[in-house]
Design an enzyme around this catalytic site. Structure first.
Site, short mmCIF file in Angstrom:
data_model
loop_
_atom_site.label_atom_id
_atom_site.label_comp_id
_atom_site.label_asym_id
_atom_site.label_seq_id
_atom_site.Cartn_x
_atom_site.Cartn_y
_atom_site.Cartn_z
N LYS A 1 5.32 2.02 -2.56
CA LYS A 1 5.43 3.27 -3.49
C LYS A 1 5.63 2.92 -4.92
O LYS A 1 6.60 1.97 -5.60
CB LYS A 1 6.15 4.30 -3.01
CG LYS A 1 6.26 5.57 -3.27
CD LYS A 1 5.13 6.00 -2.36
CE LYS A 1 4.37 7.96 -2.76
NZ LYS A 1 3.83 7.73 -0.88
N ASN B 1 -1.44 18.90 -2.10
CA ASN B 1 -3.23 18.11 -1.79
C ASN B 1 -2.53 18.47 -0.27
O ASN B 1 -3.60 19.09 0.72
CB ASN B 1 -3.17 16.87 -2.63
CG ASN B 1 -4.41 16.29 -0.98
OD1 ASN B 1 -3.75 15.39 0.22
ND2 ASN B 1 -5.24 16.61 -1.59
N GLY C 1 -2.55 8.65 -4.48
CA GLY C 1 -2.10 9.38 -4.75
C GLY C 1 -0.55 9.86 -4.20
O GLY C 1 -0.65 9.32 -3.35
N ASP C 2 0.17 11.08 -4.49
CA ASP C 2 1.52 11.28 -4.01
C ASP C 2 1.47 12.65 -4.91
O ASP C 2 0.68 13.06 -5.24
CB ASP C 2 2.44 10.31 -3.75
CG ASP C 2 3.33 11.06 -3.09
OD1 ASP C 2 3.47 10.46 -1.54
OD2 ASP C 2 4.35 11.54 -3.51
N GLN D 1 7.44 3.41 4.15
CA GLN D 1 5.87 3.46 4.11
C GLN D 1 5.77 2.50 4.84
O GLN D 1 5.20 2.31 5.27
CB GLN D 1 5.34 3.52 2.53
CG GLN D 1 3.25 3.82 2.01
CD GLN D 1 3.21 4.56 1.95
OE1 GLN D 1 3.65 5.40 1.81
NE2 GLN D 1 2.41 5.04 2.78
N THR E 1 -4.57 13.98 4.67
CA THR E 1 -3.05 13.75 4.78
C THR E 1 -2.58 15.27 5.64
O THR E 1 -2.43 15.07 7.06
CB THR E 1 -2.39 13.53 4.20
OG1 THR E 1 -2.52 12.76 3.15
CG2 THR E 1 -1.11 13.72 4.26
N SER F 1 -7.12 6.26 3.53
CA SER F 1 -6.49 5.41 2.16
C SER F 1 -7.06 3.51 2.95
O SER F 1 -8.24 2.81 2.38
CB SER F 1 -5.40 5.02 1.66
OG SER F 1 -5.44 6.18 0.94
N LYS G 1 0.61 -0.98 0.00
CA LYS G 1 -0.09 -0.02 -0.03
C LYS G 1 0.97 0.79 -0.38
O LYS G 1 1.66 1.42 0.90
CB LYS G 1 -0.51 0.46 1.57
CG LYS G 1 -1.89 1.26 1.31
CD LYS G 1 -2.60 0.85 0.43
CE LYS G 1 -3.75 2.64 0.39
NZ LYS G 1 -3.58 3.17 -0.82
N LYS H 1 5.10 3.44 8.16
CA LYS H 1 4.61 4.76 9.00
C LYS H 1 2.93 3.94 9.11
O LYS H 1 2.27 3.84 10.02
CB LYS H 1 4.25 5.01 7.44
CG LYS H 1 3.09 6.25 8.02
CD LYS H 1 2.44 6.73 6.24
CE LYS H 1 4.11 7.32 5.76
NZ LYS H 1 3.91 8.59 4.11
P1 NDP Z 1 0.83 17.38 -4.80
O1 NDP Z 1 1.72 17.53 -6.04
O2 NDP Z 1 -0.81 17.87 -5.04
O3 NDP Z 1 2.11 19.21 -4.05
C1 NDP Z 1 3.06 19.20 -3.97
C2 NDP Z 1 3.55 20.33 -3.69
O4 NDP Z 1 4.97 20.87 -3.28
C3 NDP Z 1 2.83 21.58 -4.90
O5 NDP Z 1 3.20 22.68 -4.06
C4 NDP Z 1 4.33 21.75 -5.05
O6 NDP Z 1 5.21 22.67 -6.43
C5 NDP Z 1 5.65 21.40 -4.40
N1 NDP Z 1 6.73 20.33 -4.66
C6 NDP Z 1 6.40 18.76 -4.96
N2 NDP Z 1 8.02 18.77 -5.97
C7 NDP Z 1 9.20 20.10 -5.27
C8 NDP Z 1 10.35 21.22 -5.07
N3 NDP Z 1 11.03 19.49 -5.49
N4 NDP Z 1 10.89 22.11 -4.53
C9 NDP Z 1 9.66 22.71 -3.96
N5 NDP Z 1 8.46 22.30 -3.95
C10 NDP Z 1 7.56 21.19 -4.69
O7 NDP Z 1 1.56 16.83 -3.97
P2 NDP Z 1 0.96 16.40 -2.21
O8 NDP Z 1 0.57 17.72 -1.51
O9 NDP Z 1 -0.14 14.98 -2.32
O10 NDP Z 1 2.94 15.75 -1.55
C11 NDP Z 1 3.31 16.15 -0.41
C12 NDP Z 1 4.32 15.98 0.33
O11 NDP Z 1 3.60 15.03 0.71
C13 NDP Z 1 5.24 15.04 -0.41
O12 NDP Z 1 6.29 14.61 -0.01
C14 NDP Z 1 3.64 13.44 -0.72
O13 NDP Z 1 4.86 12.38 -0.49
C15 NDP Z 1 3.22 13.51 0.84
N6 NDP Z 1 2.84 13.08 1.08
C16 NDP Z 1 1.23 12.92 0.58
C17 NDP Z 1 0.31 12.04 0.75
C18 NDP Z 1 -0.98 12.79 0.34
O14 NDP Z 1 -2.16 11.41 0.81
N7 NDP Z 1 -1.52 13.05 -1.06
C19 NDP Z 1 -0.06 11.36 2.44
C20 NDP Z 1 1.59 11.78 2.28
C21 NDP Z 1 2.71 11.54 2.93
P3 NDP Z 1 4.75 23.07 -7.58
O15 NDP Z 1 3.29 23.07 -7.46
O16 NDP Z 1 6.16 24.01 -8.51
O17 NDP Z 1 5.41 21.55 -8.10
O1 2IT Z 2 3.29 8.74 1.76
C1 2IT Z 2 1.94 8.65 1.96
O2 2IT Z 2 1.18 8.06 2.56
C2 2IT Z 2 1.29 8.56 0.58
N1 2IT Z 2 1.41 9.32 -0.40
C3 2IT Z 2 -0.60 8.23 0.84
C4 2IT Z 2 -0.46 6.50 0.45
C5 2IT Z 2 -1.72 5.81 0.50
O3 2IT Z 2 -2.36 4.91 -0.03
O4 2IT Z 2 -2.66 7.12 0.82
#
Ligand code: NDP
Ligand code: 2IT
Length: 448
Positions: free
Chosen positions: A128, A243, A167-168, A113, A212, A379, A92, A116
Site C-alpha cells: 500500500k 468510487n 487507486g484508493d 491487503q 469494489t 486489478s 499489490k 485480502k
Molecule cells: P474515494 O476517494 O473515491 O471516496 C472516499 C469517500 O469516503 C468520500 O465520500 C469521502 O468524503 C469519504 N471519506 C474519506 N475520508 C473520510 C473521513 N475521514 N471521514 C468521513 N468520510 C471520509 O475513495 P474510495 O471510494 O476509493 O475508497 C473508499 C474506501 O474503500 C476506503 O476505505 C478504501 O481504502 C476502500 N477501498 C477502495 C478500493 C478501490 O478500489 N478504490 C478497493 C477496496 C477498498 P469526502 O469527499 O468528503 O472526503
Molecule cells: O484496498 C484495496 O483493495 C484497494 N484500494 C485496491 C487495490 C488494488 O490494487 O486494486
C-alpha cells in the site's frame, strides 16, 4: 506451545516496535487473535515464525514529494510505499492521497491487503502507499504536478513483476493517468501492467472502476442468500460517496434494493425515493463538489451535518468511506433499527466494538478483506489482460468478478467451519484462509 499466549506476545511485540501506529496495531490485533486455531493445526507455521514475519513489511519507502502550486509556491508532502509481502506475487495495493495519511495508516492498509489478496486466490502479494497530499480544492494542474513528482521518486520501486499500485481514497482514474504518464516518460516503456485502474482506451480493464462497489454488493447478497434473503425491496444505507460507494449504490439498485442515504466527510443525505445515481455522479465525479449540492438539486432529499448516516433506519448497511467510521454507538443504532447485514466496502470501517455488537446480535457481517476484495481482484484481471495483450468485454469481466466473489464467500464459510467457528463467522474464515495461503508459500520459500 500455548498458541494463544504466543499470539498475545507477538501482538505486544508489534505494538512495542511500532509505537504510535494505532491503526496498524488494530489491524494486526484483529488478525492475530483469529489465527489461534490455524496455528494449533499447523505448528510448523508457529515454528517458522510466520506470524512474526508477516507483521514486518519486507520494505518501507518514505520520500519527499516537492511540487509547485498555482501561485508559484513550493509545497512539500510525504510519500509512502510499504511493500509488505511478496509471498504470492508482486506487491499489490492502492495509493491513498489524503491529509490523514501517515505510516501507521499505510501499514494497516498494507497488512490487510496481504490477506485480502491471498483470499482472492490470485497471484498477488500485498502492499500500500500514498501521501499526505490533500487533493480537495486543488486544480487539475496542481494534481498533475503532484502526481508527476510522486512518481518521479516512486518509479524506481515499481514494475509489473515487482510492485503494482492502483487507486484508493483520493486516487482515481485521473491520478492513475498522470502517474502512468510519468512512469512511462521516465522509463521509456509502455509497461501497462505497472499500474491498474488505467483508462479503458490505454490498457485498463472493463469493470475495474465499478469492481469494489459491485463486489461488496455481491458479497452481501451471498451472505443474505444463506438466510434465503436478498436485496429486493430492502432499504440500504451506504456511507461515503466516492468510487466504492457510487458503484455499490448502482448495484444495490440493479438488484432491487433502495439506497436511502449516503455521506461524505461533512455530512449525509437522506433520499427516501432512492439516491439518484446520475445526480450523485455529476456532483461528486464531474463537479467534485460537496454532497450538500446533491440535496440542493433534489427536492426529495435532505442534507444533515448532525448525527450520522447510520441513524437512518435500514435493512442493510454498506460502510464505504474510511477506517473506524462505524463505532459502537452507530452499531447499536443499526441493531436497534433491525439491520440484517453489514458488509465493509471500505477498509476496516467498523471498530472492534462495532463488530462485537454485530456478532452478539446475530447480524451478518462481511469484513473488508472479503467484502471489498472485488476491487483488487479485478486489478489482477487487468494485469492478466495486460500480460496477454487481451481485452475482455464488460460482461465477461463482470462474470469473472462475480465468480471471484462467490468463491471468496464460499471459502470464508468453509474455512470458518473447519477451524471451529460457525459458517457465519466471516472474520475467522477470511483471516485464516488468507493466512494459510501466505504461510504455505512463506514456508516453502525459506527464511526470507
Ligand atoms: P474515494 O476517494 O473515491 O471516496 C472516499 C469517500 O469516503 C468520500 O465520500 C469521502 O468524503 C469519504 N471519506 C474519506 N475520508 C473520510 C473521513 N475521514 N471521514 C468521513 N468520510 C471520509 O475513495 P474510495 O471510494 O476509493 O475508497 C473508499 C474506501 O474503500 C476506503 O476505505 C478504501 O481504502 C476502500 N477501498 C477502495 C478500493 C478501490 O478500489 N478504490 C478497493 C477496496 C477498498 P469526502 O469527499 O468528503 O472526503
Ligand atoms: O484496498 C484495496 O483493495 C484497494 N484500494 C485496491 C487495490 C488494488 O490494487 O486494486
Amino acid at each position: 506451545m500455548n498458541v494463544s499466549a504466543h499470539m498475545e506476545a507477538v501482538y505486544a511485540e508489534v505494538c512495542r516496535r511500532n509505537p504510535g501506529e494505532a491503526e496498524f496495531h488494530q489491524a494486526v490485533g484483529e488478525v492475530l487473535h483469529t489465527l489461534v486455531p490455524a496455528l494449533q493445526a499447523h505448528p510448523e507455521y508457529a515454528e517458522a515464525c510466520i506470524a512474526e514475519r508477516v507483521c514486518e513489511p519486507e520494505r518501507q519507502v518514505i520520500f519527499r514529494v516537492p511540487w509547485v502550486d498555482d501561485e508559484g509556491r513550493v509545497r512539500v508532502n510525504r510519500g509512502f510505499r510499504v511493500e509488505f509481502s511478496s509471498a504470492l506475487g508482486p506487491y499489490k495495493g492502492g495509493l491513498r492521497f489524503h491529509p490523514s495519511v501517515n505510516l501507521g495508516i499505510v501499514k494497516f492498509l498494507g497488512f490487510e491487503q496481504i490477506f485480502k489478496n491471498a483470499l482472492t486466490g490470485q497471484a498477488i502479494g500485498g502492499g500500500k502507499g500514498g501521501a499526505d497530499f490533500d487533493p480537495k480544492g486543488r486544480s487539475q494542474g496542481e494534481v498533475m504536478r503532484f502526481c508527476q513528482s510522486f512518481m518521479t521518486e516512486l518509479h524506481r520501486h515499481l514494475g509489473e513483476h515487482t510492485d503494482v499500485p492502483a487507486g484508493d481514497i483520493g486516487v482515481g482514474g485521473r491520478e492513475i493517468g498522470y502517474l502512468f504518464g510519468q512512469y512511462k516518460r521516465i522509463t521509456n516503456r509502455f509497461e501497462a501492467g505497472v499500474l491498474t485502474g488505467k483508462g479503458i482506451g490505454w490498457g485498463g480493464s472493463h469493470v475495474r472502476t465499478e469492481a469494489t462497489g459491485y463486489g461488496a454488493v455481491y458479497f452481501a447478497d451471498q451472505m443474505l442468500g444463506t438466510r434465503g434473503q436478498g436485496f429486493d425491496g430492502r432499504k440500504v444505507v451506504v456511507s461515503g460517496s466516492g468510487n466504492v460507494a457510487v458503484y455499490a449504490i448502482e448495484k444495490v439498485h440493479a438488484l432491487g434494493g433502495t439506497v436511502v442515504a449516503c455521506s461524505d466527510s461533512t455530512g449525509y443525505v437522506v433520499d427516501d425515493s432512492g439516491i439518484d445515481l446520475e445526480l450523485l455522479k455529476t456532483v461528486k465525479e464531474v463537479r467534485r463538489a460537496r454532497l450538500s449540492a446533491y440535496a440542493e438539486a433534489r427536492p426529495s432529499a435532505r442534507y444533515s451535518e448532525r448525527g450520522s448516516v447510520y441513524d437512518v433506519p435500514c435493512d442493510i448497511a454498506l460502510p464505504c468511506a474510511t477506517q473506524n467510521e462505524l463505532g459502537g454507538q452507530e452499531a447499536g443504532t443499526l441493531v436497534k433499527n433491525g439491520v440484517l447485514a453489514v458488509a465493509e466496502g471500505a477498509n476496516m470501517p467498523c471498530t472492534p466494538e462495532a463488530v462485537e455488537i454485530f456478532r452478539e446480535a446475530g447480524v451478518l457481517f462481511g469484513p473488508g478483506k472479503a467484502a471489498n476484495a472485488g476491487g483488487v481482484a479485478t486489478s489482477a484481471l487487468e494485469m492478466q489482460q495486460n500480460a496477454s495483450r487481451a481485452r475482455w468485454t464488460f460482461e465477461e469481466t463482470e462474470d469473472r468478478l462475480a465468480a471471484v466473489m462467490r468463491d471468496v464467500h464460499a471459502r470464508c464459510r468453509a474455512t470458518a467451519e473447519t477451524y471451529g467457528g460457525t459458517p457465519d463467522d466471516y472474520v475467522l474464515g477470511a483471516n485464516i484462509t488468507g493466512f494459510l495461503r501466505v504461510a504455505e508459500a512463506m514456508e516453502a520459500q525459506g527464511v526470507v
